[in-house]
Design a protein around this motif. Structure first.
Motif, mmCIF file in Angstrom:
data_model
loop_
_atom_site.group_PDB
_atom_site.id
_atom_site.type_symbol
_atom_site.label_atom_id
_atom_site.label_comp_id
_atom_site.label_asym_id
_atom_site.label_seq_id
_atom_site.Cartn_x
_atom_site.Cartn_y
_atom_site.Cartn_z
ATOM 1 N N MET A 1 0.803 -1.268 0.020
ATOM 2 C CA MET A 1 0.065 0.037 -0.047
ATOM 3 C C MET A 1 0.836 1.434 -0.004
ATOM 4 S SD MET A 1 -2.679 1.276 2.932
ATOM 5 C CE MET A 1 -4.045 0.408 2.087
ATOM 6 N N ILE A 2 1.868 1.094 0.800
ATOM 7 C CA ILE A 2 2.662 2.459 0.865
ATOM 8 C C ILE A 2 3.468 2.761 -0.447
ATOM 9 C CG2 ILE A 2 4.745 3.283 1.870
ATOM 10 C CD1 ILE A 2 4.076 1.967 4.280
ATOM 11 N N ASN A 3 3.954 1.663 -0.968
ATOM 12 C CA ASN A 3 4.659 1.986 -2.476
ATOM 13 C C ASN A 3 3.635 2.242 -3.379
ATOM 14 O OD1 ASN A 3 6.912 0.858 -1.709
ATOM 15 N ND2 ASN A 3 6.672 -1.274 -2.050
ATOM 16 N N ARG B 1 5.882 4.408 -5.737
ATOM 17 C CA ARG B 1 7.239 3.907 -5.818
ATOM 18 C C ARG B 1 7.239 2.250 -5.719
ATOM 19 N NH1 ARG B 1 8.084 8.736 -5.512
ATOM 20 N NH2 ARG B 1 9.747 9.815 -4.447
ATOM 21 N N ARG B 2 8.181 1.940 -6.725
ATOM 22 C CA ARG B 2 8.105 0.504 -6.790
ATOM 23 C C ARG B 2 8.355 -0.411 -5.854
ATOM 24 N NH1 ARG B 2 9.362 -1.954 -12.655
ATOM 25 N NH2 ARG B 2 7.548 -0.308 -13.003
ATOM 26 N N ASN B 3 9.662 -0.148 -4.955
ATOM 27 C CA ASN B 3 10.070 -0.919 -4.001
ATOM 28 C C ASN B 3 10.614 0.235 -2.928
ATOM 29 O OD1 ASN B 3 10.139 -3.466 -5.312
ATOM 30 N ND2 ASN B 3 11.659 -2.621 -6.713
ATOM 31 N N PHE B 4 9.957 1.036 -2.558
ATOM 32 C CA PHE B 4 10.373 2.118 -1.574
ATOM 33 C C PHE B 4 10.018 1.428 -0.172
ATOM 34 C CE2 PHE B 4 9.323 5.753 1.192
ATOM 35 C CZ PHE B 4 10.709 6.453 1.235
ATOM 36 N N ALA B 5 9.107 1.107 0.014
ATOM 37 C CA ALA B 5 8.714 -0.070 1.176
ATOM 38 C C ALA B 5 8.925 -1.425 1.007
ATOM 39 C CB ALA B 5 7.598 0.302 1.660
ATOM 40 N N ARG B 6 9.945 -2.150 1.759
ATOM 41 C CA ARG B 6 10.153 -3.435 1.133
ATOM 42 C C ARG B 6 9.196 -4.352 1.245
ATOM 43 N NH1 ARG B 6 16.812 -4.081 3.302
ATOM 44 N NH2 ARG B 6 17.462 -2.282 2.118
ATOM 45 N N VAL B 7 8.784 -5.293 0.174
ATOM 46 C CA VAL B 7 7.623 -6.184 0.518
ATOM 47 C C VAL B 7 8.130 -7.401 0.471
ATOM 48 C CG1 VAL B 7 5.670 -7.201 -0.724
ATOM 49 C CG2 VAL B 7 6.247 -4.635 -0.928
ATOM 50 N N LEU C 1 3.922 15.149 6.553
ATOM 51 C CA LEU C 1 3.095 13.932 7.142
ATOM 52 C C LEU C 1 4.130 12.740 7.179
ATOM 53 C CD1 LEU C 1 0.301 12.075 7.443
ATOM 54 C CD2 LEU C 1 0.713 11.542 5.000
ATOM 55 N N THR C 2 4.018 11.920 8.310
ATOM 56 C CA THR C 2 4.703 10.669 8.478
ATOM 57 C C THR C 2 3.771 9.545 8.368
ATOM 58 O OG1 THR C 2 6.313 11.868 9.911
ATOM 59 C CG2 THR C 2 6.522 9.372 10.003
ATOM 60 N N LEU C 3 4.040 8.537 7.487
ATOM 61 C CA LEU C 3 3.322 7.433 7.293
ATOM 62 C C LEU C 3 4.169 6.336 8.152
ATOM 63 C CD1 LEU C 3 2.235 6.982 3.603
ATOM 64 C CD2 LEU C 3 0.906 7.500 5.652
ATOM 65 N N VAL C 4 3.619 5.563 9.093
ATOM 66 C CA VAL C 4 4.382 4.765 10.089
ATOM 67 C C VAL C 4 3.822 3.349 9.726
ATOM 68 C CG1 VAL C 4 4.786 4.296 12.248
ATOM 69 C CG2 VAL C 4 4.511 6.728 11.711
ATOM 70 N N ASP C 5 5.022 2.401 9.080
ATOM 71 C CA ASP C 5 4.553 1.303 9.085
ATOM 72 C C ASP C 5 4.813 0.088 10.238
ATOM 73 O OD1 ASP C 5 4.042 -1.389 7.809
ATOM 74 O OD2 ASP C 5 5.892 -1.311 6.547
ATOM 75 N N LEU C 6 3.829 -0.312 10.818
ATOM 76 C CA LEU C 6 4.128 -0.805 12.116
ATOM 77 C C LEU C 6 4.421 -2.473 11.694
ATOM 78 C CD1 LEU C 6 1.353 0.428 14.466
ATOM 79 C CD2 LEU C 6 3.721 0.840 14.615
ATOM 80 N N PRO C 7 4.953 -3.295 12.456
ATOM 81 C CA PRO C 7 5.138 -4.597 12.370
ATOM 82 C C PRO C 7 4.017 -5.565 12.368
ATOM 83 C CG PRO C 7 6.752 -3.783 13.947
ATOM 84 C CD PRO C 7 5.764 -2.889 13.837
ATOM 85 N N GLY C 8 3.824 -6.504 11.465
ATOM 86 C CA GLY C 8 2.561 -7.298 11.194
ATOM 87 C C GLY C 8 2.466 -8.386 12.283
ATOM 88 N N TYR C 9 1.238 -8.324 12.977
ATOM 89 C CA TYR C 9 1.079 -9.283 13.975
ATOM 90 C C TYR C 9 0.358 -10.674 13.613
ATOM 91 C CZ TYR C 9 -3.464 -6.830 13.667
ATOM 92 O OH TYR C 9 -4.677 -6.425 13.231
ATOM 93 N N CYS D 1 -8.106 3.727 -5.960
ATOM 94 C CA CYS D 1 -7.872 3.413 -4.716
ATOM 95 C C CYS D 1 -6.932 4.376 -4.072
ATOM 96 C CB CYS D 1 -7.254 1.859 -4.304
ATOM 97 S SG CYS D 1 -8.644 0.550 -4.734
ATOM 98 N N VAL D 2 -5.838 4.771 -4.752
ATOM 99 C CA VAL D 2 -4.865 5.707 -4.090
ATOM 100 C C VAL D 2 -5.618 7.255 -4.001
ATOM 101 C CG1 VAL D 2 -2.992 7.122 -4.911
ATOM 102 C CG2 VAL D 2 -3.217 4.841 -5.630
ATOM 103 N N ASP D 3 -6.476 7.508 -4.779
ATOM 104 C CA ASP D 3 -7.183 8.769 -4.329
ATOM 105 C C ASP D 3 -8.044 8.579 -3.264
ATOM 106 O OD1 ASP D 3 -6.354 9.751 -6.788
ATOM 107 O OD2 ASP D 3 -8.269 9.041 -8.086
ATOM 108 N N ASP D 4 -8.694 7.478 -2.902
ATOM 109 C CA ASP D 4 -9.449 7.164 -1.793
ATOM 110 C C ASP D 4 -8.499 7.162 -0.348
ATOM 111 O OD1 ASP D 4 -11.775 6.482 -3.231
ATOM 112 O OD2 ASP D 4 -11.569 4.385 -3.120
#
Length: 204
Positions: A41-43, A48-54, A73-81, A183-186
């Protein structure tokens, strides 16, 4: 207000409070089960293609990643649970990491919960929703990977998500797919809404 998504940078990958960036702009945190699609989602929304590592391995991300977007703005990607194959010690460590951020970060403006549109929300998702409801005026839920479902099945599954998470009037449920430009606009409509709410509170 207009955010330039071409001006982005990874500020830090943190594992403890002392490593959090010293910023003053609003933070939007994305949280959800391992492999739910936060990095994708962040990418997508940052073009960006590989900005946030998938990662192909669920549960691989073990840091809190702070992404500066246009110094507004800061987007924060929290570890998955919820990845059961990790050791109990690792699961507790990640849980403590997430809890420390959520309960002690004054810049946090809103937590968005990501759930996989193909599956009923898990018990962990329900617990996360309870935390969000306790700390926020309304809940934001993104139902990811919705392109993998037919329109009819998606509507059925969205209803299951609404019922399982007990979403109320005022809460927001947004289907999201990295394959659909709208979806990006949303997503950015949600972001601007959060920032405007923050500005209104400061002006009050």
């Amino acid at each position: 207000m207009k955010i330039n998504v071409n001006r982005v940078e990874l500020l830090v990958s943190a594992v403890q409070k002392a490593q959090y960036p010293n910023t003053v702009v609003p933070e939007i945190a994305l949280v959800g089960r391992s492999n739910v699609g936060k990095s994708s989602m962040i990418n997508k929304v940052l073009n960006r293609r590989n900005f946030a590592r998938v990662s192909a391995t669920p549960g691989k991300t073990a840091t809190i990643n702070f992404y500066n977007v246009d110094n507004q703005l800061t987007l924060v990607d929290l570890p998955g649970y919820g990845y059961a194959s990790r050791s109990h010690e690792e699961i507790k460590k990640w849980g403590d990491m997430i809890e420390e951020y959520l309960n002690g970060r004054p810049q946090l403006s809103q937590v968005a919960l990501l759930v996989d549109s193909r599956h009923k929300p898990s018990a962990d998702d329900v617990l996360m929703m309870e935390w969000i409801r306790h700390h926020s005026e309304y809940a934001i839920v993104f139902a990811t990977k919705c392109d993998k479902l037919s329109k009819l099945k998606l509507q059925e599954n969205l209803q299951v998500i609404i019922e399982t998470l007990d979403l109320q009037d005022g809460d927001i449920l947004i289907p999201f797919s990295t394959q659909q430009a709208e979806c990006v606009d949303d997503f950015w409509e949600f972001i601007y809404g959060c920032i405007l709410d923050e500005d209104d509170e400061e002006d009050a």
